[in-house]
Design a protein around this motif. Structure first.
Motif, PDB file in Angstrom:
ATOM      1  N   GLN A 116       0.774  -1.143   0.080  1.00  0.00           N
ATOM      2  CA  GLN A 116       0.014   0.100   0.044  1.00  0.00           C
ATOM      3  C   GLN A 116       0.977   1.078   0.028  1.00  0.00           C
ATOM      4  O   GLN A 116       0.603   2.421  -0.828  1.00  0.00           O
ATOM      5  N   GLU A 117       2.021   1.049   0.833  1.00  0.00           N
ATOM      6  CA  GLU A 117       2.604   2.442   0.897  1.00  0.00           C
ATOM      7  C   GLU A 117       3.569   2.608  -0.348  1.00  0.00           C
ATOM      8  O   GLU A 117       3.823   3.657  -0.881  1.00  0.00           O
ATOM      9  N   ILE A 118       3.771   1.499  -1.118  1.00  0.00           N
ATOM     10  CA  ILE A 118       4.715   1.652  -2.319  1.00  0.00           C
ATOM     11  C   ILE A 118       3.855   2.110  -3.166  1.00  0.00           C
ATOM     12  O   ILE A 118       4.218   3.160  -4.066  1.00  0.00           O
ATOM     13  N   ALA A 119       2.418   1.806  -3.488  1.00  0.00           N
ATOM     14  CA  ALA A 119       1.526   2.415  -4.516  1.00  0.00           C
ATOM     15  C   ALA A 119       1.344   3.824  -4.224  1.00  0.00           C
ATOM     16  O   ALA A 119       1.142   4.456  -5.275  1.00  0.00           O
ATOM     17  N   GLY A 120       1.332   4.235  -2.879  1.00  0.00           N
ATOM     18  CA  GLY A 120       1.305   5.730  -2.755  1.00  0.00           C
ATOM     19  C   GLY A 120       2.551   6.470  -3.053  1.00  0.00           C
ATOM     20  O   GLY A 120       2.208   7.288  -3.561  1.00  0.00           O
ATOM     21  N   ILE A 121       3.559   5.749  -2.769  1.00  0.00           N
ATOM     22  CA  ILE A 121       4.765   6.735  -3.396  1.00  0.00           C
ATOM     23  C   ILE A 121       5.061   6.584  -4.773  1.00  0.00           C
ATOM     24  O   ILE A 121       5.139   7.695  -5.305  1.00  0.00           O
ATOM     25  N   ARG A 122       4.600   5.717  -5.361  1.00  0.00           N
ATOM     26  CA  ARG A 122       4.708   5.473  -6.908  1.00  0.00           C
ATOM     27  C   ARG A 122       3.505   5.865  -7.635  1.00  0.00           C
ATOM     28  O   ARG A 122       3.523   6.114  -8.826  1.00  0.00           O
ATOM     29  N   LYS A 123       2.340   6.298  -6.970  1.00  0.00           N
ATOM     30  CA  LYS A 123       1.243   6.824  -7.452  1.00  0.00           C
ATOM     31  C   LYS A 123       0.690   6.095  -8.485  1.00  0.00           C
ATOM     32  O   LYS A 123       0.489   6.112  -9.657  1.00  0.00           O
ATOM     33  N   THR A 124       0.589   4.543  -8.089  1.00  0.00           N
ATOM     34  CA  THR A 124       0.125   3.587  -8.904  1.00  0.00           C
ATOM     35  C   THR A 124      -0.905   2.779  -8.016  1.00  0.00           C
ATOM     36  O   THR A 124      -1.107   2.937  -6.681  1.00  0.00           O
ATOM     37  N   SER A 125      -1.535   1.555  -8.722  1.00  0.00           N
ATOM     38  CA  SER A 125      -2.626   1.107  -7.722  1.00  0.00           C
ATOM     39  C   SER A 125      -1.881   0.020  -7.170  1.00  0.00           C
ATOM     40  O   SER A 125      -0.817  -0.456  -7.384  1.00  0.00           O
ATOM     41  N   GLU A 126      -2.455  -0.468  -6.013  1.00  0.00           N
ATOM     42  CA  GLU A 126      -2.007  -2.047  -5.217  1.00  0.00           C
ATOM     43  C   GLU A 126      -1.659  -3.048  -6.221  1.00  0.00           C
ATOM     44  O   GLU A 126      -0.850  -3.897  -6.147  1.00  0.00           O
ATOM     45  N   GLY A 127      -2.595  -3.155  -7.051  1.00  0.00           N
ATOM     46  CA  GLY A 127      -2.447  -4.258  -8.185  1.00  0.00           C
ATOM     47  C   GLY A 127      -1.460  -4.320  -8.777  1.00  0.00           C
ATOM     48  O   GLY A 127      -0.678  -5.481  -9.330  1.00  0.00           O
ATOM     49  N   THR A 128      -0.957  -3.179  -9.299  1.00  0.00           N
ATOM     50  CA  THR A 128      -0.104  -2.850 -10.150  1.00  0.00           C
ATOM     51  C   THR A 128       1.421  -3.313  -9.326  1.00  0.00           C
ATOM     52  O   THR A 128       2.255  -3.964  -9.902  1.00  0.00           O
ATOM     53  N   VAL A 129       1.511  -2.889  -8.129  1.00  0.00           N
ATOM     54  CA  VAL A 129       2.663  -3.143  -7.250  1.00  0.00           C
ATOM     55  C   VAL A 129       2.753  -4.619  -7.108  1.00  0.00           C
ATOM     56  O   VAL A 129       3.813  -5.279  -7.023  1.00  0.00           O
ATOM     57  N   LYS A 130       1.578  -5.087  -6.790  1.00  0.00           N
ATOM     58  CA  LYS A 130       1.566  -6.711  -6.390  1.00  0.00           C
ATOM     59  C   LYS A 130       2.153  -7.473  -7.777  1.00  0.00           C
ATOM     60  O   LYS A 130       2.869  -8.387  -7.732  1.00  0.00           O
ATOM     61  N   ALA A 131       1.709  -7.140  -8.923  1.00  0.00           N
ATOM     62  CA  ALA A 131       2.176  -7.689 -10.159  1.00  0.00           C
ATOM     63  C   ALA A 131       3.656  -7.618 -10.321  1.00  0.00           C
ATOM     64  O   ALA A 131       4.358  -8.491 -10.669  1.00  0.00           O
TER      65      ALA A 131
END
Length: 173
Positions: A116-131
């Protein structure tokens, strides 16, 4: 041990000198009668107290210089370790052929950020970060964050020549 002795000596010497002068002034202010002593002895005591304070000052300076040198060496070692870690990280990311986005995510994973934090930092969705995280794990040949981090720790420990624990041989069937 030697450093502790120097510190103790410095404190004792300065305390003795300071107590002499403070006691002398305090007794004068409070009007406490003192037994008169020979002026030569009095001068010798004052000189001794002043020398004690000077010795304490010199020892304090020596300790300060030693502390500054130690701090400088520690900062240099930390800088080298940090540089070595980043070299290992960069080499591994290149070896695994991570994309720019995967490199960013992998670095944030190593720093301990949540999905969740990575998604917020990178301004992407959590799904993208999980992939991206799954792609990183697949390319690195690991199954999770702990194993990913251990790859880098193992590399750093190997570089500092810390012996690894012995590997038990597998039992024969």
């Amino acid at each position: 041990m030697r450093l502790n002795f120097i510190i103790l000596l410095m404190v004792l010497v300065q305390t003795a000198g300071a107590l002499f002068f403070i006691g002398d002034i305090g007794m004068s202010v409070l009007g406490i009668e003192r037994q008169p002593i020979d002026w030569r002895l009095r001068e010798a005591m004052e000189i001794g107290a002043a020398i004690a304070l000077l010795i304490g000052l010199v020892l304090s300076g020596v300790l300060l210089l030693q502390s500054q040198r130690r701090l400088g060496r520690a900062e240099a070692r930390l800088q080298r370790a940090s540089g070595a870690f980043m070299e290992v990280v960069d080499e591994s990311f290149a070896l695994w052929e991570l994309t720019r986005a995967e490199r960013d995510v992998a670095f944030l994973l190593l720093k301990g950020f949540s999905t969740q934090e990575i998604a917020g930092i990178r301004k992407t969705s959590e799904g993208t970060v999980k992939a991206q995280t799954n792609a990183i794990y697949r390319k690195a040949g690991v199954s999770g964050r702990g194993q990913l981090l251990s790859l880098f720790i193992d590399d750093l420990l190997a570089e500092t020549h810390i012996p690894s624990p012995p590997i038990e041989p597998e039992p024969r069937a």
